[in-house]
Design a protein around this motif. Structure first.
Motif, PDB file in Angstrom:
ATOM      1  N   ARG A   1       0.830  -1.215   0.000  1.00  0.00           N
ATOM      2  CA  ARG A   1       0.000   0.000   0.000  1.00  0.00           C
ATOM      3  C   ARG A   1       0.860   1.259   0.000  1.00  0.00           C
ATOM      4  O   ARG A   1       0.590   2.207  -0.734  1.00  0.00           O
ATOM      5  N   ILE A   2       1.897   1.240   0.838  1.00  0.00           N
ATOM      6  CA  ILE A   2       2.785   2.400   0.894  1.00  0.00           C
ATOM      7  C   ILE A   2       3.483   2.594  -0.452  1.00  0.00           C
ATOM      8  O   ILE A   2       3.609   3.720  -0.947  1.00  0.00           O
ATOM      9  N   GLY A   3       3.915   1.505  -1.068  1.00  0.00           N
ATOM     10  CA  GLY A   3       4.562   1.595  -2.380  1.00  0.00           C
ATOM     11  C   GLY A   3       3.631   2.149  -3.444  1.00  0.00           C
ATOM     12  O   GLY A   3       4.047   2.938  -4.299  1.00  0.00           O
ATOM     13  N   ALA A   4       2.356   1.761  -3.401  1.00  0.00           N
ATOM     14  CA  ALA A   4       1.398   2.265  -4.384  1.00  0.00           C
ATOM     15  C   ALA A   4       1.156   3.758  -4.191  1.00  0.00           C
ATOM     16  O   ALA A   4       1.084   4.516  -5.163  1.00  0.00           O
ATOM     17  N   VAL A   5       1.061   4.199  -2.942  1.00  0.00           N
ATOM     18  CA  VAL A   5       0.836   5.628  -2.677  1.00  0.00           C
ATOM     19  C   VAL A   5       2.066   6.442  -3.081  1.00  0.00           C
ATOM     20  O   VAL A   5       1.939   7.503  -3.702  1.00  0.00           O
ATOM     21  N   VAL A   6       3.251   5.943  -2.768  1.00  0.00           N
ATOM     22  CA  VAL A   6       4.487   6.656  -3.155  1.00  0.00           C
ATOM     23  C   VAL A   6       4.603   6.712  -4.678  1.00  0.00           C
ATOM     24  O   VAL A   6       4.989   7.748  -5.241  1.00  0.00           O
ATOM     25  N   SER A   7       4.243   5.629  -5.356  1.00  0.00           N
ATOM     26  CA  SER A   7       4.292   5.624  -6.822  1.00  0.00           C
ATOM     27  C   SER A   7       3.296   6.624  -7.407  1.00  0.00           C
ATOM     28  O   SER A   7       3.607   7.320  -8.384  1.00  0.00           O
ATOM     29  N   ALA A   8       2.110   6.698  -6.814  1.00  0.00           N
ATOM     30  CA  ALA A   8       1.121   7.665  -7.285  1.00  0.00           C
ATOM     31  C   ALA A   8       1.622   9.090  -7.088  1.00  0.00           C
ATOM     32  O   ALA A   8       1.447   9.947  -7.971  1.00  0.00           O
ATOM     33  N   LEU A   9       2.250   9.346  -5.953  1.00  0.00           N
ATOM     34  CA  LEU A   9       2.800  10.686  -5.723  1.00  0.00           C
ATOM     35  C   LEU A   9       3.931  10.998  -6.697  1.00  0.00           C
ATOM     36  O   LEU A   9       4.057  12.135  -7.169  1.00  0.00           O
ATOM     37  N   ALA A  10       4.743   9.997  -7.021  1.00  0.00           N
ATOM     38  CA  ALA A  10       5.823  10.204  -7.990  1.00  0.00           C
ATOM     39  C   ALA A  10       5.250  10.505  -9.375  1.00  0.00           C
ATOM     40  O   ALA A  10       5.784  11.357 -10.103  1.00  0.00           O
TER      41      ALA A  10
ATOM     42  N   LEU B   1      -3.193   7.138 -14.223  1.00  0.00           N
ATOM     43  CA  LEU B   1      -2.513   6.034 -13.546  1.00  0.00           C
ATOM     44  C   LEU B   1      -2.414   6.263 -12.037  1.00  0.00           C
ATOM     45  O   LEU B   1      -2.558   5.322 -11.248  1.00  0.00           O
ATOM     46  N   ALA B   2      -2.190   7.509 -11.629  1.00  0.00           N
ATOM     47  CA  ALA B   2      -2.133   7.812 -10.197  1.00  0.00           C
ATOM     48  C   ALA B   2      -3.488   7.574  -9.542  1.00  0.00           C
ATOM     49  O   ALA B   2      -3.576   6.992  -8.459  1.00  0.00           O
ATOM     50  N   VAL B   3      -4.552   7.994 -10.211  1.00  0.00           N
ATOM     51  CA  VAL B   3      -5.904   7.780  -9.680  1.00  0.00           C
ATOM     52  C   VAL B   3      -6.217   6.289  -9.623  1.00  0.00           C
ATOM     53  O   VAL B   3      -6.819   5.804  -8.655  1.00  0.00           O
ATOM     54  N   LEU B   4      -5.806   5.547 -10.633  1.00  0.00           N
ATOM     55  CA  LEU B   4      -6.037   4.101 -10.641  1.00  0.00           C
ATOM     56  C   LEU B   4      -5.329   3.423  -9.467  1.00  0.00           C
ATOM     57  O   LEU B   4      -5.920   2.584  -8.775  1.00  0.00           O
ATOM     58  N   LEU B   5      -4.074   3.777  -9.222  1.00  0.00           N
ATOM     59  CA  LEU B   5      -3.341   3.200  -8.092  1.00  0.00           C
ATOM     60  C   LEU B   5      -4.022   3.521  -6.762  1.00  0.00           C
ATOM     61  O   LEU B   5      -4.184   2.649  -5.901  1.00  0.00           O
ATOM     62  N   LEU B   6      -4.433   4.766  -6.594  1.00  0.00           N
ATOM     63  CA  LEU B   6      -5.084   5.154  -5.344  1.00  0.00           C
ATOM     64  C   LEU B   6      -6.449   4.490  -5.199  1.00  0.00           C
ATOM     65  O   LEU B   6      -6.842   4.116  -4.093  1.00  0.00           O
TER      66      LEU B   6
ATOM     67  N   ILE C   1      -7.259   1.532  -6.320  1.00  0.00           N
ATOM     68  CA  ILE C   1      -6.997   0.136  -5.943  1.00  0.00           C
ATOM     69  C   ILE C   1      -6.687   0.045  -4.449  1.00  0.00           C
ATOM     70  O   ILE C   1      -7.188  -0.844  -3.760  1.00  0.00           O
ATOM     71  N   VAL C   2      -5.891   0.968  -3.925  1.00  0.00           N
ATOM     72  CA  VAL C   2      -5.551   0.951  -2.500  1.00  0.00           C
ATOM     73  C   VAL C   2      -6.800   1.201  -1.655  1.00  0.00           C
ATOM     74  O   VAL C   2      -7.050   0.489  -0.674  1.00  0.00           O
ATOM     75  N   VAL C   3      -7.610   2.182  -2.038  1.00  0.00           N
ATOM     76  CA  VAL C   3      -8.832   2.480  -1.278  1.00  0.00           C
ATOM     77  C   VAL C   3      -9.818   1.322  -1.379  1.00  0.00           C
ATOM     78  O   VAL C   3     -10.422   0.917  -0.378  1.00  0.00           O
ATOM     79  N   GLY C   4      -9.978   0.760  -2.567  1.00  0.00           N
ATOM     80  CA  GLY C   4     -10.884  -0.375  -2.741  1.00  0.00           C
ATOM     81  C   GLY C   4     -10.456  -1.573  -1.921  1.00  0.00           C
ATOM     82  O   GLY C   4     -11.287  -2.247  -1.297  1.00  0.00           O
ATOM     83  N   ASP C   5      -9.166  -1.850  -1.889  1.00  0.00           N
ATOM     84  CA  ASP C   5      -8.652  -2.962  -1.095  1.00  0.00           C
ATOM     85  C   ASP C   5      -8.905  -2.720   0.391  1.00  0.00           C
ATOM     86  O   ASP C   5      -9.305  -3.628   1.120  1.00  0.00           O
ATOM     87  N   THR C   6      -8.693  -1.499   0.847  1.00  0.00           N
ATOM     88  CA  THR C   6      -8.916  -1.175   2.252  1.00  0.00           C
ATOM     89  C   THR C   6     -10.386  -1.331   2.630  1.00  0.00           C
ATOM     90  O   THR C   6     -10.705  -1.899   3.675  1.00  0.00           O
ATOM     91  N   VAL C   7     -11.283  -0.866   1.774  1.00  0.00           N
ATOM     92  CA  VAL C   7     -12.717  -0.972   2.051  1.00  0.00           C
ATOM     93  C   VAL C   7     -13.157  -2.433   2.070  1.00  0.00           C
ATOM     94  O   VAL C   7     -13.901  -2.861   2.957  1.00  0.00           O
TER      95      VAL C   7
END
Length: 73
Positions: A22-31, A52-57, A59-65
């Motif tokens: 999750r942290i890697g996906a958020v850092v990648s989206a910020l990059a 792509l940044a929105v897609l990564l975020l 996925i992270v939010v969907g997984d968390t929910v």
């Protein structure tokens, strides 16, 4: 050898380090969003970077929910 170890299928193994993923996906989206500040002239690159940044975020939010609701293990 099979008598001493339990026999499992690959789908029974839990993936490791979910938090790191999750942290890697958020850092990648910020990059990706940081790449918007560049010297490119067209908007096609901006659309791809933001998409792509929105897609990564998402996925992270969907997984968390899904995990919070107990729909994923």
């Amino acid at each position: 050898m099979a008598g001493s170890e339990p026999v499992t299928s690959p789908d029974q193994h839990k993936p490791g380090h979910r938090k790191a993923g999750r942290i890697g996906a958020v850092v990648s989206a910020l990059a990706l969003l940081a790449m918007l500040c560049g010297n490119h002239e067209g908007r096609v690159e901006d659309i791809w970077l933001v998409g792509l940044a929105v897609l990564l975020l998402a996925i992270v939010v969907g997984d968390t929910v899904l995990r919070r609701n107990g729909l994923r293990s």
